[in-house]
Design a protein around this motif. Structure first.
Motif, mmCIF file in Angstrom:
data_model
loop_
_atom_site.group_PDB
_atom_site.id
_atom_site.type_symbol
_atom_site.label_atom_id
_atom_site.label_comp_id
_atom_site.label_asym_id
_atom_site.label_seq_id
_atom_site.Cartn_x
_atom_site.Cartn_y
_atom_site.Cartn_z
ATOM 1 N N SER A 1 0.812 -1.210 0.000
ATOM 2 C CA SER A 1 0.000 0.000 0.000
ATOM 3 C C SER A 1 0.847 1.261 0.000
ATOM 4 O O SER A 1 0.321 2.345 0.141
ATOM 5 C CB SER A 1 -0.904 -0.010 1.232
ATOM 6 N N LEU A 2 2.161 1.125 -0.157
ATOM 7 C CA LEU A 2 3.030 2.293 -0.077
ATOM 8 C C LEU A 2 2.715 3.347 -1.126
ATOM 9 O O LEU A 2 2.685 4.525 -0.832
ATOM 10 C CB LEU A 2 4.494 1.875 -0.204
ATOM 11 N N LEU A 3 2.500 2.937 -2.362
ATOM 12 C CA LEU A 3 2.220 3.891 -3.425
ATOM 13 C C LEU A 3 0.877 3.608 -4.095
ATOM 14 O O LEU A 3 0.671 3.977 -5.244
ATOM 15 C CB LEU A 3 3.356 3.873 -4.459
ATOM 16 N N ASP A 4 -0.030 2.976 -3.366
ATOM 17 C CA ASP A 4 -1.331 2.651 -3.946
ATOM 18 C C ASP A 4 -2.098 3.893 -4.383
ATOM 19 O O ASP A 4 -2.811 3.869 -5.376
ATOM 20 C CB ASP A 4 -2.193 1.856 -2.960
ATOM 21 N N ASP A 5 -1.946 4.994 -3.659
ATOM 22 C CA ASP A 5 -2.670 6.211 -4.011
ATOM 23 C C ASP A 5 -1.863 7.116 -4.946
ATOM 24 O O ASP A 5 -2.251 8.231 -5.231
ATOM 25 C CB ASP A 5 -3.080 6.985 -2.761
ATOM 26 N N PHE A 6 -0.749 6.600 -5.451
ATOM 27 C CA PHE A 6 0.095 7.376 -6.370
ATOM 28 C C PHE A 6 -0.649 7.629 -7.672
ATOM 29 O O PHE A 6 -1.208 6.730 -8.274
ATOM 30 C CB PHE A 6 1.407 6.630 -6.648
ATOM 31 N N GLN A 7 -0.641 8.890 -8.098
ATOM 32 C CA GLN A 7 -1.242 9.276 -9.374
ATOM 33 C C GLN A 7 -0.178 9.960 -10.223
ATOM 34 O O GLN A 7 0.388 10.972 -9.803
ATOM 35 C CB GLN A 7 -2.404 10.255 -9.150
ATOM 36 N N LEU A 8 0.085 9.409 -11.389
ATOM 37 C CA LEU A 8 1.039 10.016 -12.304
ATOM 38 C C LEU A 8 0.464 11.335 -12.797
ATOM 39 O O LEU A 8 -0.687 11.399 -13.226
ATOM 40 C CB LEU A 8 1.315 9.079 -13.484
ATOM 41 N N ARG A 9 1.260 12.401 -12.677
ATOM 42 C CA ARG A 9 0.811 13.720 -13.116
ATOM 43 C C ARG A 9 1.538 14.107 -14.387
ATOM 44 O O ARG A 9 2.614 13.615 -14.677
ATOM 45 C CB ARG A 9 1.096 14.749 -12.021
ATOM 46 N N ASP A 10 0.916 14.996 -15.141
ATOM 47 C CA ASP A 10 1.553 15.530 -16.338
ATOM 48 C C ASP A 10 2.688 16.439 -15.876
ATOM 49 O O ASP A 10 2.450 17.497 -15.295
ATOM 50 C CB ASP A 10 0.539 16.306 -17.174
ATOM 51 N N SER A 11 3.899 15.987 -16.073
ATOM 52 C CA SER A 11 5.064 16.676 -15.542
ATOM 53 C C SER A 11 6.287 16.264 -16.346
ATOM 54 O O SER A 11 6.325 15.173 -16.902
ATOM 55 C CB SER A 11 5.243 16.268 -14.071
ATOM 56 N N PRO A 12 7.309 17.116 -16.387
ATOM 57 C CA PRO A 12 8.555 16.709 -17.050
ATOM 58 C C PRO A 12 9.291 15.620 -16.271
ATOM 59 O O PRO A 12 10.203 14.988 -16.795
ATOM 60 C CB PRO A 12 9.389 17.986 -17.104
ATOM 61 N N LEU A 13 8.876 15.370 -15.030
ATOM 62 C CA LEU A 13 9.498 14.313 -14.232
ATOM 63 C C LEU A 13 9.019 12.952 -14.714
ATOM 64 O O LEU A 13 7.856 12.785 -15.094
ATOM 65 C CB LEU A 13 9.142 14.460 -12.752
ATOM 66 N N SER A 14 9.909 11.970 -14.648
ATOM 67 C CA SER A 14 9.520 10.603 -15.010
ATOM 68 C C SER A 14 8.607 10.036 -13.927
ATOM 69 O O SER A 14 8.488 10.601 -12.832
ATOM 70 C CB SER A 14 10.769 9.720 -15.133
ATOM 71 N N GLU A 15 7.982 8.911 -14.220
ATOM 72 C CA GLU A 15 7.120 8.275 -13.227
ATOM 73 C C GLU A 15 7.927 7.908 -11.983
ATOM 74 O O GLU A 15 7.481 8.106 -10.860
ATOM 75 C CB GLU A 15 6.454 7.021 -13.803
ATOM 76 N N ARG A 16 9.118 7.406 -12.189
ATOM 77 C CA ARG A 16 9.948 7.003 -11.046
ATOM 78 C C ARG A 16 10.334 8.209 -10.186
ATOM 79 O O ARG A 16 10.327 8.129 -8.958
ATOM 80 C CB ARG A 16 11.194 6.279 -11.531
ATOM 81 N N GLU A 17 10.664 9.313 -10.810
ATOM 82 C CA GLU A 17 10.982 10.528 -10.054
ATOM 83 C C GLU A 17 9.766 10.991 -9.260
ATOM 84 O O GLU A 17 9.892 11.378 -8.090
ATOM 85 C CB GLU A 17 11.451 11.630 -10.999
ATOM 86 N N GLN A 18 8.594 10.912 -9.873
ATOM 87 C CA GLN A 18 7.370 11.283 -9.162
ATOM 88 C C GLN A 18 7.106 10.320 -8.001
ATOM 89 O O GLN A 18 6.640 10.727 -6.938
ATOM 90 C CB GLN A 18 6.183 11.297 -10.125
ATOM 91 N N GLN A 19 7.416 9.042 -8.190
ATOM 92 C CA GLN A 19 7.229 8.071 -7.113
ATOM 93 C C GLN A 19 8.193 8.329 -5.956
ATOM 94 O O GLN A 19 7.831 8.155 -4.795
ATOM 95 C CB GLN A 19 7.410 6.651 -7.646
ATOM 96 N N ILE A 20 9.409 8.744 -6.271
ATOM 97 C CA ILE A 20 10.370 9.083 -5.216
ATOM 98 C C ILE A 20 9.821 10.234 -4.377
ATOM 99 O O ILE A 20 9.849 10.190 -3.147
ATOM 100 C CB ILE A 20 11.753 9.424 -5.822
ATOM 101 N N LEU A 21 9.294 11.259 -5.034
ATOM 102 C CA LEU A 21 8.716 12.380 -4.290
ATOM 103 C C LEU A 21 7.486 11.938 -3.505
ATOM 104 O O LEU A 21 7.281 12.388 -2.365
ATOM 105 C CB LEU A 21 8.372 13.529 -5.244
ATOM 106 N N ALA A 22 6.690 11.047 -4.069
ATOM 107 C CA ALA A 22 5.519 10.539 -3.350
ATOM 108 C C ALA A 22 5.945 9.781 -2.095
ATOM 109 O O ALA A 22 5.310 9.898 -1.032
ATOM 110 C CB ALA A 22 4.682 9.637 -4.261
ATOM 111 N N LEU A 23 7.003 9.007 -2.192
ATOM 112 C CA LEU A 23 7.516 8.276 -1.030
ATOM 113 C C LEU A 23 7.997 9.256 0.038
ATOM 114 O O LEU A 23 7.769 9.042 1.225
ATOM 115 C CB LEU A 23 8.648 7.338 -1.451
ATOM 116 N N GLU A 24 8.613 10.333 -0.379
ATOM 117 C CA GLU A 24 9.114 11.330 0.570
ATOM 118 C C GLU A 24 7.982 12.091 1.258
ATOM 119 O O GLU A 24 8.174 12.620 2.339
ATOM 120 C CB GLU A 24 10.050 12.325 -0.126
ATOM 121 N N ARG A 25 6.806 12.134 0.649
ATOM 122 C CA ARG A 25 5.652 12.796 1.266
ATOM 123 C C ARG A 25 5.127 12.023 2.466
ATOM 124 O O ARG A 25 4.444 12.579 3.309
ATOM 125 C CB ARG A 25 4.519 12.933 0.250
#
Length: 117
Positions: free
Chosen positions: A25-49
């Motif tokens: 359930s760590l990133l179950d609520d993760f939503q990929l956003r339209d951003s210049p960041l890759s999905e993995r970079e966005q996931q790293i920031l999501a984990l840090e939240r």
């Protein structure tokens, strides 16, 4: 010096920077956003939240989600939070992470110098 973030992500995923398994359930609520960041970079920031209740839980999550050692993860994170794209993606989080990094650097310097600066 840490390798550039994009090079590392491409190398880790065989050229696909967004090939990160989502376990538990760590990133179950993760939503990929339209951003210049890759999905993995966005996931790293999501984990840090997220907030971590137990010692070692975050390091275990890093290993499971990204297959990285904690040291390598933090090298990548530090390179990521220095980018303007990360700041644009989540300004409050990136500013908080930068502030924490700076305060830790100051504390290390003060300990080395033997002062309370």
């Amino acid at each position: 010096m840490a390798e550039p973030l994009q090079d590392h992500l491409a190398e880790q995923s065989g050229g696909e920077a967004d090939a990160v398994p989502r376990r538990g359930s760590l990133l179950d609520d993760f939503q990929l956003r339209d951003s210049p960041l890759s999905e993995r970079e966005q996931q790293i920031l999501a984990l840090e939240r997220q907030w971590w209740k137990y010692a070692g839980a975050k390091e275990q999550a890093i290993r499971e989600l990204f297959d990285l050692s904690a040291t390598h993860y933090y090298q990548i994170l530090n390179a990521l939070i220095d980018t303007e794209h990360a700041l644009a993606h989540d300004p409050m989080l990136v500013k908080r992470l930068r502030r924490l990094r700076t305060s830790r650097q100051r504390a290390r310097t003060a300990r080395r110098l033997g002062s309370d600066a």
